[in-house]
Scaffold this active site. Structure first.
Site, PDB file in Angstrom:
ATOM      1  N   ASP A 173       0.850  -1.183   0.000  1.00 35.43           N
ATOM      2  CA  ASP A 173       0.000   0.000   0.000  1.00 35.43           C
ATOM      3  C   ASP A 173       0.894   1.244   0.000  1.00 35.43           C
ATOM      4  O   ASP A 173       2.060   1.178   0.410  1.00 35.43           O
ATOM      5  CB  ASP A 173      -0.895  -0.045   1.238  1.00 35.43           C
ATOM      6  CG  ASP A 173      -1.766   1.190   1.368  1.00 35.43           C
ATOM      7  OD1 ASP A 173      -2.351   1.609   0.349  1.00 35.43           O
ATOM      8  OD2 ASP A 173      -1.849   1.743   2.482  1.00 35.43           O
TER       9      ASP A 173
ATOM     10  N   ASP B   3      -0.242   5.206   0.738  1.00 35.60           N
ATOM     11  CA  ASP B   3      -0.515   6.202   1.778  1.00 35.60           C
ATOM     12  C   ASP B   3      -0.789   5.535   3.124  1.00 35.60           C
ATOM     13  O   ASP B   3      -1.608   4.622   3.230  1.00 35.60           O
ATOM     14  CB  ASP B   3      -1.722   7.058   1.392  1.00 35.60           C
ATOM     15  CG  ASP B   3      -1.545   7.735   0.035  1.00 35.60           C
ATOM     16  OD1 ASP B   3      -0.466   7.588  -0.565  1.00 35.60           O
ATOM     17  OD2 ASP B   3      -2.496   8.397  -0.430  1.00 35.60           O
TER      18      ASP B   3
ATOM     19  N   HIS C   9     -11.203   5.484  -8.063  1.00 39.38           N
ATOM     20  CA  HIS C   9     -12.639   5.601  -7.798  1.00 39.38           C
ATOM     21  C   HIS C   9     -12.959   5.803  -6.322  1.00 39.38           C
ATOM     22  O   HIS C   9     -12.198   5.406  -5.448  1.00 39.38           O
ATOM     23  CB  HIS C   9     -13.367   4.352  -8.305  1.00 39.38           C
ATOM     24  CG  HIS C   9     -13.106   4.048  -9.743  1.00 39.38           C
ATOM     25  ND1 HIS C   9     -12.271   3.019 -10.154  1.00 39.38           N
ATOM     26  CD2 HIS C   9     -13.549   4.648 -10.880  1.00 39.38           C
ATOM     27  CE1 HIS C   9     -12.224   2.990 -11.475  1.00 39.38           C
ATOM     28  NE2 HIS C   9     -12.983   3.974 -11.942  1.00 39.38           N
TER      29      HIS C   9
ATOM     30  N   CYS D 247     -16.610   0.038  -8.029  1.00 42.59           N
ATOM     31  CA  CYS D 247     -15.833  -0.415  -9.188  1.00 42.59           C
ATOM     32  C   CYS D 247     -15.256  -1.805  -8.924  1.00 42.59           C
ATOM     33  O   CYS D 247     -15.298  -2.317  -7.808  1.00 42.59           O
ATOM     34  CB  CYS D 247     -14.704   0.573  -9.477  1.00 42.59           C
ATOM     35  SG  CYS D 247     -13.456   0.611  -8.170  1.00 42.59           S
TER      36      CYS D 247
END
Length: 352
Positions: free
Chosen positions: A9, A11, A95, A101
């Site tokens: 990941d 952030d 998104h 999504c």
């Protein structure tokens, strides 16, 4: 070919995530999490590849212009590259969660090629992230998840490096059915071969070698112990070799001299050129239900299955102590040889 991959990941894991707006859209907001870079460098040296997987809510909308995102993102990548860290792939979902999504974590659409073509080794790959969605992604990929925040980057490093030094191995023939589990960083010890003295000797390898070792053997003991002892050696050697993987970072050599009233010595080299030099004499034909001639055969089979050059010798009066001394010396030498002490392969040839 499957690879050892870290799905990381961005952030809140690799770089700090601002609590004000959860967007890193200026250079002033770009700050790396503590120990992220040195940890990734070390893991890179152990053969791991990196893939970034990030949700960026509303990227490309007026509230989060793409050009603002790219300024900080490209700077981050430049810094990492200057340190020797590059991502094999970068996947970003732009998104919002309510758009439902197919690509947003923890869904796996962005990683479909890796899943479809089995490009990652499930046993040696991990997801690293700070949110529950990252842990669900790990489950969806069939790999282990490591949650940053609950673990520091240094703790994540230790978890990864320790976990991939484990292996399981099963050997089934007409004479025996053997299951072995090895964890070179320590763990449970459970040994059941049906030969009590042999179990006692194998326990010395686990205890004095500092390894987790589980062995179960069902063999044709109604005939004799030969097949059980030989096949346990072959299975154990293959399992240790499997647990070592590419051998990057190991000391490679081991030497030990434990002493009682007897003197036992062992020298070991993980050179992948198997060889045994064995010097031991026993007065008794058996120790418990174990034939003393099978001790040499055990170490012969073990050395060839492990791919090591092994030198063993013992002198003393008590046959039990001499046998135990050999197994203890082997255990101590093994502990030294498999210890990770660098980030390089201990060979001028570049291969072991």
């Amino acid at each position: 070919m499957s690879q050892k991959i870290l799905f990381i990941d961005r952030d809140g894991t690799l770089i700090e995530e601002p609590k004000s707006d959860f967007q890193i859209d200026t250079l002033e907001k770009l700050r790396f999490e503590k120990d992220a870079i040195p940890t990734l460098l070390k893991l890179k040296n152990f053969g791991f590849k990196f893939i970034m997987v990030s949700n960026q809510d509303g990227l490309g909308t007026p509230s989060f212009p793409k050009e603002n995102f790219e300024i900080a993102h490209e700077k981050m990548l430049d810094i990492l590259k200057s340190c020797g860290i590059e991502f094999q792939d970068i996947f970003i979902c732009p998104h919002f969660e309510n758009e439902n999504c197919a690509c947003r974590k923890p869904k796996t659409a962005m990683l479909e090629e890796y899943i479809k073509h089995e490009l990652y080794d499930k046993e040696q790959s991990f997801v690293i992230g700070d949110r529950e969605s990252d842990m669900i992604l790990a489950s969806n990929l069939g790999v282990r998840g490591l949650r940053y925040g609950e673990l520091s980057w240094k703790e994540i490093e230790n978890e990864i490096l320790s976990s991939f030094r484990s292996a399981s191995y099963q050997r089934t023939t007409k004479e025996t059915d053997i299951k072995v589990k090895v964890c070179l960083n320590g763990g449970k010890v459970s040994i059941k071969t049906g030969i009590d003295f042999f179990d006692h000797m194998l326990e010395q390898i686990a205890v004095h070698g500092g390894i987790g070792l589980e062995i179960s053997c069902k063999g044709d003991l109604e005939i004799d112990e030969h097949h059980s002892v030989e096949d346990v050696a072959l299975a154990l050697g293959a399992c240790i070799k499997k647990a070592l993987g590419d051998k990057i970072g190991i000391a490679r050599y081991g030497f030990a001299l434990p002493m009682d009233e007897c003197l036992a010595s062992c020298a070991m080299d993980f050179c992948n050129r198997p060889h045994l030099v064995y010097k031991a004499k026993f007065k008794k034909s058996h120790l418990g239900a174990l034939s003393t001639e099978m001790i040499e055969h055990f170490f012969y089979s073990l050395s060839y299955a492990m791919g090591v050059s092994l030198h063993l010798k013992v002198k003393g009066k008590n046959d039990h102590h001499k046998a135990e001394g050999l197994f203890k010396a082997f255990a101590k030498a093994l502990k030294m040889a498999v210890k990770i002490e660098s980030e390089n392969l201990a060979s001028s040839k570049g291969v072991i």
